[in-house]
Each structure stands twice: as C-alpha cells, then as structure tokens.
Design an enzyme around this catalytic site. Structure first.
Site, mmCIF file in Angstrom:
data_model
loop_
_atom_site.group_PDB
_atom_site.id
_atom_site.type_symbol
_atom_site.label_atom_id
_atom_site.label_comp_id
_atom_site.label_asym_id
_atom_site.label_seq_id
_atom_site.Cartn_x
_atom_site.Cartn_y
_atom_site.Cartn_z
ATOM 1 N N LYS A 117 2.201 -5.398 -5.032
ATOM 2 C CA LYS A 117 3.430 -5.747 -4.318
ATOM 3 C C LYS A 117 4.266 -6.793 -5.031
ATOM 4 O O LYS A 117 5.448 -6.951 -4.733
ATOM 5 C CB LYS A 117 3.106 -6.227 -2.896
ATOM 6 C CG LYS A 117 2.684 -5.088 -1.984
ATOM 7 C CD LYS A 117 2.717 -5.507 -0.527
ATOM 8 C CE LYS A 117 2.127 -4.450 0.368
ATOM 9 N NZ LYS A 117 2.943 -3.249 0.450
ATOM 10 N N LYS A 200 -1.320 6.243 -3.914
ATOM 11 C CA LYS A 200 -1.568 6.488 -2.487
ATOM 12 C C LYS A 200 -0.242 6.803 -1.788
ATOM 13 O O LYS A 200 0.823 6.404 -2.259
ATOM 14 C CB LYS A 200 -2.262 5.294 -1.837
ATOM 15 C CG LYS A 200 -1.388 4.096 -1.635
ATOM 16 C CD LYS A 200 -2.058 3.037 -0.752
ATOM 17 C CE LYS A 200 -1.143 1.817 -0.673
ATOM 18 N NZ LYS A 200 -1.644 0.693 0.063
ATOM 19 N N LYS A 203 4.931 3.892 2.011
ATOM 20 C CA LYS A 203 6.366 3.875 2.302
ATOM 21 C C LYS A 203 7.152 3.105 1.262
ATOM 22 O O LYS A 203 8.372 3.170 1.231
ATOM 23 C CB LYS A 203 6.650 3.370 3.722
ATOM 24 C CG LYS A 203 5.936 2.127 4.119
ATOM 25 C CD LYS A 203 5.783 2.003 5.647
ATOM 26 C CE LYS A 203 4.653 1.038 5.961
ATOM 27 N NZ LYS A 203 4.041 1.183 7.246
HETATM 28 P P1 TYM Z 1 -1.040 -1.048 6.361
HETATM 29 O O1 TYM Z 1 -0.034 -1.360 7.415
HETATM 30 O O2 TYM Z 1 -0.574 -0.906 4.970
HETATM 31 O O3 TYM Z 1 -1.792 0.276 6.745
HETATM 32 C C1 TYM Z 1 -2.363 0.451 8.033
HETATM 33 C C2 TYM Z 1 -3.643 1.243 7.927
HETATM 34 O O4 TYM Z 1 -3.384 2.511 7.316
HETATM 35 C C3 TYM Z 1 -4.239 2.676 6.196
HETATM 36 N N1 TYM Z 1 -3.520 3.441 5.167
HETATM 37 C C4 TYM Z 1 -3.953 4.573 4.623
HETATM 38 N N2 TYM Z 1 -5.061 5.305 4.843
HETATM 39 C C5 TYM Z 1 -5.215 6.452 4.139
HETATM 40 N N3 TYM Z 1 -4.327 6.878 3.210
HETATM 41 C C6 TYM Z 1 -3.204 6.176 2.940
HETATM 42 N N4 TYM Z 1 -2.327 6.613 2.036
HETATM 43 C C7 TYM Z 1 -2.981 4.968 3.674
HETATM 44 N N5 TYM Z 1 -1.992 4.033 3.670
HETATM 45 C C8 TYM Z 1 -2.337 3.111 4.595
HETATM 46 C C9 TYM Z 1 -4.565 1.265 5.738
HETATM 47 O O5 TYM Z 1 -5.740 1.212 4.976
HETATM 48 C C10 TYM Z 1 -4.697 0.544 7.054
HETATM 49 O O6 TYM Z 1 -5.977 0.740 7.619
HETATM 50 N N6 TYM Z 1 -3.182 -5.503 5.705
HETATM 51 C C11 TYM Z 1 -3.153 -4.325 6.569
HETATM 52 C C12 TYM Z 1 -2.801 -4.649 7.998
HETATM 53 C C13 TYM Z 1 -3.690 -5.682 8.611
HETATM 54 C C14 TYM Z 1 -5.038 -5.502 9.012
HETATM 55 C C15 TYM Z 1 -5.457 -6.746 9.534
HETATM 56 C C16 TYM Z 1 -5.909 -4.399 8.998
HETATM 57 C C17 TYM Z 1 -3.345 -6.967 8.887
HETATM 58 N N7 TYM Z 1 -4.400 -7.609 9.433
HETATM 59 C C18 TYM Z 1 -6.749 -6.936 10.042
HETATM 60 C C19 TYM Z 1 -7.211 -4.596 9.502
HETATM 61 C C20 TYM Z 1 -7.603 -5.839 10.000
HETATM 62 C C21 TYM Z 1 -2.120 -3.366 6.021
HETATM 63 O O7 TYM Z 1 -1.197 -3.747 5.347
HETATM 64 O O8 TYM Z 1 -2.247 -2.086 6.430
#
Ligand code: TYM
Length: 329
Positions: A117, A200, A203
């Site tokens: 990022k 992956k 967005k």
């Molecule tokens: P985020 O918002 O990027 O994504 C949310 C969830 O979706 C999963 N994910 C995917 N899984 C499969 N294939 C993909 N292409 C894909 N893109 C996203 C992510 O692994 C995630 O589970 N840092 C985290 C948000 C967060 C969080 C937390 C998660 C903040 N605090 C505490 C768990 C526990 C994030 O940016 O996810």
C-alpha cells in the site's frame, strides 16, 4: 451441560472503504455467515482502518453504512452476531496505544500489506496510521479474547503479528490475552484478479475488469467474466500451471458449494465460452438475493443505524473488561 460450555469466540473485521468484492465474500463474509450459527461472533466495520487510505470525508459515513448493509444482505444475523463500527468502541484505539509500546518498527516494516500500500508513495509522506495499521488490528482482535479470527490469506501475517504481540504482552505483564488462531479456508481464501491471476482480487486495482463487486449487475458480470484471462491450452482444468482457470474454477465451486473436481468433470471437453457463460450465470444467481436485500435495506436507513448502535452497546463492556485488565497489568 451444553448450556454451561463456553461458545467458541470469533472476531473479524472488514475495512469500510468502498464496495465489497466477490473476494471479500468468498474469503470472509460467507465464512462469517456459516460460523454465526455456532460461534460467539464479534464482527465490525473497520472504519478507523479505512481512513489510512484516501477517502472522501463527506461520503464516508454513508460508505460505512453501505458496507454494514452488505454484511446484513450477505446473511449476517444481528440477533446472533455483535455487529458494530470500530470507531464506536474507543477501547480499540486505547489498547492499540498500549500495544504500540511493545511492537517494533522492524516487525511493522516486514508487513507485506504495508509494503504494497505504500509502494507508490514517497516514504516521507506515507501516513503513520498506515504503518501502524496492524497494531490497531491486533487491538481489535485481542479485546474480545477470541479463539479464532476468520480471514482471507492476505490477512494471515497480521494475525500472526497479533499472536506475537499477545504472547509478548502476557510474558512481560502477566497473562492478559487469549492467543487466537487465524481461520483460513482451504479454498476461496485467495481469490485472484480476473485480469491477472498473479494478483489478488482487490478494489485498489487499476481496472474494474479485475474484480466483481457484490453490487455488479448482470451485464457487468457477463462482460468481466468473458474478458477474464485464461491459461494456455483449451482444457478446463486446475493446477499450478493453470492459475487463471484454477481461480475461475474455485469461484464456481465455492458459489455452487460442490468440489472443484466435480466442476472440472462437468466441463471436460467443453469450450471456454460454455464454461464462462455458466460461471457468469452462477455469479449472477448467487449475487441476486444479496442485491435484492441490499435494495430493501437502503430503504430503511434507521434500521442499519439501530443495528450498529445495539452492536456497539454489546461490544463495549466486553472490550472494556480486557482494556481494564491490560492497563492494570
Ligand atoms: P479487508 O477489508 O481488505 O478484507 C476483508 C476480508 O476479506 C478478505 N479478502 C479476501 N479473501 C479472499 N480473496 C481475496 N481476493 C480477498 N480480498 C480480501 C480479507 O482477507 C479479509 O478477511 N485488515 C483487515 C480488516 C481488519 C480485520 C481486523 C480483520 C481490521 N481489523 C481484525 C480481522 C480482524 C482488512 O483490511 O481486510
């Protein structure tokens, strides 16, 4: 006796930055919906994480609500799950400060999400919140003393850091936190970009053709799937030498909930076109009920605000208890 048994506790969050994608659905949301039946679930909108990357201040609150609606439309039941906005529970930020004092610059520097990022920006102008993001995530998790954290593959490193910080805190100050495990599905945990299976589905991609958003209409879905890259050869099979088809087959099998091998057999000897047409239909059919519920929820804004207010009221005392224990330690 089962009434006495402690339920397994689960925590997870999704950044509330814009539309959710099929990757989020298959990697995370679908899992939450399955697990809510038997687990004690804390699921939140990570709005404080969302503001570490560019956003429009005026539109932001509504964007957070839109993500909440998507959670509900995908089947999260607010009577089973504690669903809330991260910023409504101030213990998250407070615990993150305590954890900051035991996290090291070296560990945070190794986080691949930070590297990805920040790679287009000048080092000097990257905001400190983006660097510190994983520490807030550790606080999000540890406050609820969970057993498991269901996430996609890309968040595994952050959950491992969380485990390290929890262990270090416990060792220095006395047992305060449970050490949770990441819960990552064998398939669907890493959905790839449609235009480049080395990346992956995300967005932040340059082209919207690389992803399917949960709100995409039928035309957009047909168009994106028909353009999706494939591999050399003409057979519809998975394998390490077939990353693009493996991804499409994975999406198909996860949505239909049948083993990937079964889909391969079904399309043996068939053309890419037949496969892709059916895949597009499958995605359209899977998203349709979600989109219908989304439209219904848009018509009742007070309902979503009420769900989030009740969720925060349930989360606060649980979070507070851990925060007090951490401060005391
Ligand atoms: P985020 O918002 O990027 O994504 C949310 C969830 O979706 C999963 N994910 C995917 N899984 C499969 N294939 C993909 N292409 C894909 N893109 C996203 C992510 O692994 C995630 O589970 N840092 C985290 C948000 C967060 C969080 C937390 C998660 C903040 N605090 C505490 C768990 C526990 C994030 O940016 O996810």
């Amino acid at each position: 006796s089962t009434a006495m048994a402690k339920k397994i506790t689960l925590v997870s969050g999704i950044r509330s930055s814009g539309e959710l994608l099929l990757g989020n659905y298959l990697g995370a949301l679908k899992q939450f919906v399955e697990l809510q039946e038997s687990y004690d679930c804390y699921i939140f909108l990570a709005d404080l994480h969302a503001i570490t990357t560019p956003y429009a201040p005026k539109e932001f609150p509504e964007q957070v609500r839109a993500v909440a609606r998507t959670y509900l439309a995908c089947g999260l039941d607010p009577s089973r799950v504690t669903l809330f906005r991260q910023s409504d529970v101030s213990a998250h930020v407070e615990l993150s400060w305590l954890l900051n004092t035991i996290a090291t610059m070296g560990e945070l520097n190794r986080m691949t999400q930070f590297k990805e990022k920040s790679e287009d920006q000048k080092r000097e102008s990257v905001n400190a919140g983006l660097f510190d993001y994983p520490v807030l995530m550790a606080a999000d998790i540890l406050l609820y003393q969970p057993d498991v954290v269901p996430v996609g593959e890309d968040q595994k490193q952050h959950v491992e850091l969380t485990r390290d910080l929890a262990g270090r805190f416990n060792q220095r100050f006395g047992k305060t936190f449970a050490i949770p495990k990441p819960l990552i599905r064998d398939e669907g945990a890493r959905i790839k970009a449609l235009d480049d299976p080395a990346k992956k589905m995300s967005k932040s991609a340059a082209s919207a053709n690389s992803y399917i958003a949960i709100g995409d209409d039928s035309d957009a879905i047909r168009n994106k799937i028909s353009r999706a890259v494939t591999d050399s050869g003409s057979e519809i099979t998975s394998g390490t030498d077939k990353p693009a088809l493996t991804n499409l087959l994975t999406i198909f099998s996860q949505l239909e909930e049948v083993p990937l091998k079964e889909i391969e057999q079904r399309y043996a000897g068939k053309s890419y076109k037949e496969f892709k047409d059916d895949l597009a239909d499958m995605i359209i059919a899977a998203l349709k009920p979600i989109q219908q519920t989304l439209a219904e929820l848009e018509a009742k804004p007070d309902y979503v605000d009420d769900v989030l207010a009740k969720g925060a009221a349930k989360a606060r005392p649980v979070a507070e208890q851990t925060l007090v224990a951490a401060k005391r330690a």
